[in-house]
Scaffold this motif. Structure first.
Motif, PDB file in Angstrom:
ATOM      1  N   ALA A 221       0.838  -1.196   0.000  1.00  0.00           N
ATOM      2  CA  ALA A 221       0.000   0.000   0.000  1.00  0.00           C
ATOM      3  C   ALA A 221       0.874   1.248   0.000  1.00  0.00           C
ATOM      4  O   ALA A 221       1.913   1.290   0.649  1.00  0.00           O
ATOM      5  N   SER A 222       0.446   2.245  -0.754  1.00  0.00           N
ATOM      6  CA  SER A 222       1.032   3.590  -0.703  1.00  0.00           C
ATOM      7  C   SER A 222       0.026   4.496  -0.009  1.00  0.00           C
ATOM      8  O   SER A 222      -1.157   4.495  -0.362  1.00  0.00           O
ATOM      9  N   ILE A 223       0.494   5.246   0.975  1.00  0.00           N
ATOM     10  CA  ILE A 223      -0.421   5.994   1.845  1.00  0.00           C
ATOM     11  C   ILE A 223      -0.060   7.467   1.837  1.00  0.00           C
ATOM     12  O   ILE A 223       1.096   7.838   2.081  1.00  0.00           O
ATOM     13  N   GLY A 224      -1.046   8.302   1.554  1.00  0.00           N
ATOM     14  CA  GLY A 224      -0.903   9.746   1.676  1.00  0.00           C
ATOM     15  C   GLY A 224      -1.563  10.230   2.944  1.00  0.00           C
ATOM     16  O   GLY A 224      -2.680   9.814   3.268  1.00  0.00           O
ATOM     17  N   ILE A 225      -0.894  11.110   3.691  1.00  0.00           N
ATOM     18  CA  ILE A 225      -1.376  11.563   5.004  1.00  0.00           C
ATOM     19  C   ILE A 225      -1.558  13.075   4.977  1.00  0.00           C
ATOM     20  O   ILE A 225      -0.651  13.808   4.573  1.00  0.00           O
ATOM     21  N   ARG A 226      -2.716  13.532   5.410  1.00  0.00           N
ATOM     22  CA  ARG A 226      -2.939  14.959   5.623  1.00  0.00           C
ATOM     23  C   ARG A 226      -3.376  15.151   7.068  1.00  0.00           C
ATOM     24  O   ARG A 226      -4.441  14.678   7.481  1.00  0.00           O
ATOM     25  N   THR A 227      -2.531  15.821   7.849  1.00  0.00           N
ATOM     26  CA  THR A 227      -2.816  16.101   9.253  1.00  0.00           C
ATOM     27  C   THR A 227      -3.021  17.596   9.418  1.00  0.00           C
ATOM     28  O   THR A 227      -2.196  18.399   8.962  1.00  0.00           O
ATOM     29  N   ALA A 228      -4.116  17.984  10.076  1.00  0.00           N
ATOM     30  CA  ALA A 228      -4.425  19.407  10.224  1.00  0.00           C
ATOM     31  C   ALA A 228      -5.369  19.587  11.399  1.00  0.00           C
ATOM     32  O   ALA A 228      -6.043  18.642  11.825  1.00  0.00           O
ATOM     33  N   PRO A 229      -5.424  20.812  11.957  1.00  0.00           N
ATOM     34  CA  PRO A 229      -6.441  21.107  12.968  1.00  0.00           C
ATOM     35  C   PRO A 229      -7.837  20.922  12.389  1.00  0.00           C
ATOM     36  O   PRO A 229      -8.036  21.005  11.174  1.00  0.00           O
ATOM     37  N   GLY A 230      -8.779  20.686  13.259  1.00  0.00           N
ATOM     38  CA  GLY A 230     -10.118  20.365  12.807  1.00  0.00           C
ATOM     39  C   GLY A 230     -10.758  21.413  11.939  1.00  0.00           C
ATOM     40  O   GLY A 230     -11.509  21.099  11.020  1.00  0.00           O
ATOM     41  N   ASP A 231     -10.499  22.692  12.207  1.00  0.00           N
ATOM     42  CA  ASP A 231     -11.173  23.765  11.472  1.00  0.00           C
ATOM     43  C   ASP A 231     -10.277  24.406  10.417  1.00  0.00           C
ATOM     44  O   ASP A 231     -10.531  25.516   9.971  1.00  0.00           O
TER      45      ASP A 231
END
Length: 544
Positions: A221-231
């Motif tokens: 699997a190749s995985i892209g991650i986007r982490t950010a505050p909820g708003d």
């Protein structure tokens, strides 16, 4: 308490009325008529009145009206029951439609619509915490579909879905977006470490072999991650950004995942624009073949040329294949692009001396096309090139996804007279069995070994490859020869052909024609003595 009992009684009464409404409506008129008759003697008075006015035949008329009314009333009740059944079926269909919208029918995971709604809910509940969206794309899934059929592919998708659910912590959500793409929503307090740990668990779970009827399937699997505050942004932007990161993750298969960064947004927008330009550029003839000579190391004569793709972009100038070939493969344009280049390259090769060959790389994706041999031969016939002058180069590291299909295609090409070369030998997974079964005509040794030939380990590997190829009767070509000090030892070891900047950079059609009719280069065996000729200047600029 008394009011509560009264309320419960009323609710039960309403439920019973709703349950037996049709029967009540059918019996109620007769009950009313019976009450009126007993209290007010309605029927006796009507009978007396009818007897006094016998001429009007009111009793017969009343009987007929009563029968007709009763029949009409029964039909009305029946029609109402049919309408209720139709309404119930409609409500059930709407409920099923809602389920289809909310859940993927194959895996039971949340659908794309439900995922977006789950992201919005998680954003509302995130408060000061972070939210990570992980987009999971399965690698090497298409060969499984081709080898085991859609039933086998469906089984793999179902197994992956169960593994995702087992790997996710409480509070996380998993869904299937489309095809072999999944997404996971992971709320967590702070820091990207939680998302990275989740990505590692997912890759480990997905990598376990899956038992299918007829064999074992292995995928990654190749995985892209986007982490950010909820708003920080919308649900659609989070999912879209994770998709951008997924494309970058495919370039680093050892790690397998990648975080979204601000520059990725610009990069992916640029990639999307390139895809649009590429579709138009193929039809406008912007993709042109460049050629690099392949030299006989013993005589210095040019034996042929390798075709290298270049894009003459109207605004960006000359673009190399590393920038557009992956886009063409992902966008499904590689077949159209490859055959447009092959047609132009064959027309150029007609002007070379007849003994010179044309080497042409095909994409690994083209090895899934069972009609590839027929397409190649059609272009050879239309351009007037003999099949024996064409060498199809197949990259080793991507050859064996579907070996039976590849073998059938390559054998068909060989039976038609086309030569087959194994490219980048030493970097992939070829074995003696593959070399024997696929019956290659020649082998190209990867430049990573040639550039470090003076290192003891590389030197031993190259000598072993030459001995192996001599034993199998396969001519060898060394890629990436840049120094005279490299060419002479290769010739002494028995290497047949060489290719690299020492002789010439890739040149356009006119430059290749000049090289084809030149006297060639000094033999590699005398290169160390300083007799090698300087490479010809390329005709026009080229991107190596």
């Amino acid at each position: 308490m008394r009011e509560e009992r009264i309320g419960n009684f009323r609710r039960r009464l309403a439920e019973e009325f709703e349950r037996h409404r049709d029967e009540i409506l059918l019996v109620a008129p007769f009950m009313v008529a019976a009450v009126l008759g007993s209290v007010f003697d309605v029927f006796e008075r009507f009978a007396d009145f009818a007897e006094q006015h016998e001429k009007l035949e009111l009793d017969e008329l009343f009987t007929a009206m009563l029968g007709a009314g009763l029949a009409y009333f029964v039909l009305l009740i029946r029609q109402r029951r049919l309408l209720r059944q139709a309404l119930h079926s409609r409500n059930a269909a709407e409920a099923r439609a809602d389920d289809l919208i909310q859940y993927d029918t194959l895996t039971g995971l949340a659908s794309r619509t439900a995922l977006l709604e789950a992201i919005r809910r998680a954003q509302d509940e995130a408060n000061d915490g972070l939210l990570s969206v992980l987009l999971v794309d399965l690698d090497r899934f298409k060969p499984i579909n081709d080898s085991y059929g859609h039933q086998g592919g469906d089984h793999v998708l179902q197994a992956v879905a169960q593994r995702l659910l087992a790997a996710l912590p409480d509070g996380a959500t998993a869904g299937r977006i489309s095809g072999d793409e999944f997404a996971c929503i992971l709320p967590h307090p702070a820091g990207p470490e939680a998302a990275e740990a989740m990505a590692a668990r997912i890759r480990t779970a997905v990598a376990k072999p899956i038992q299918l009827r007829g064999g074992m399937a292995e995928i990654s699997a190749s995985i892209g991650i986007r982490t950010a505050p909820g708003d920080s942004c919308s649900a659609e932007q989070l999912l879209h950004s994770a998709g951008f990161a997924r494309y970058r993750a495919k370039r680093f298969p050892d790690r397998g995942w990648c975080h979204f960064e601000a520059e990725l947004d610009h990069e992916m927008r640029d990639r999307a624009q390139l895809e649009i330009d590429m579709r138009a550029g193929i039809h406008r003839g912007e993709f042109v073949p460049y050629f690099q000579p392949i030299v006989d190391l013993q005589t210095g004569a040019i034996a042929g040329f390798e075709c290298l793709a270049r894009w003459q972009h109207p605004r960006r100038g000359l673009i190399g294949p590393n920038d557009f070939i992956p886009i063409a493969e992902e966008a499904g344009m590689i077949q159209e692009l490859a055959f447009a280049l092959l047609d132009r390259a064959c027309r150029v090769a007609r002007r070379w001396p007849p003994h010179m060959t044309l080497s042409f790389n095909i994409s690994p994706l083209q090895l899934n096309d069972r009609w590839l041999p027929q397409r190649v031969l059609r272009h050879l016939c239309s351009t007037g090139i003999a099949p024996a002058r064409l060498i199809i180069e197949v990259t080793e590291s991507r050859l064996f996804g579907d070996l039976p299909t590849a073998k059938t295609i390559l054998e068909s090409l060989k039976n038609a007279g086309v030569q087959i070369a194994l490219d980048d030998f030493g970097t992939g997974y070829a074995s003696l069995k593959h070399l024997r079964e696929l019956r290659f005509d020649r082998v190209k040794i990867d430049r990573s070994f040639i550039g470090n030939l003076d290192e003891a380990e590389n030197g031993e590997i190259v000598r072993a490859i030459f001995r192996l190829c001599r034993g199998l009767g396969l001519p060898t070509t060394a890629e990436g020869i840049e120094k005279a000090e490299t060419a002479a030892p290769l010739a002494a070891l028995g290497c047949d052909y060489g290719q690299g900047y020492l002789y010439s950079r890739p040149v356009d059609a006119e430059g290749a024609l000049q090289l084809a009719h030149s006297s060639g280069f000094a033999p590699a065996a005398s290169a160390v003595a300083g007799e090698i000729r300087p490479p010809l200047r390329e005709a026009g600029s080229a991107v190596a």
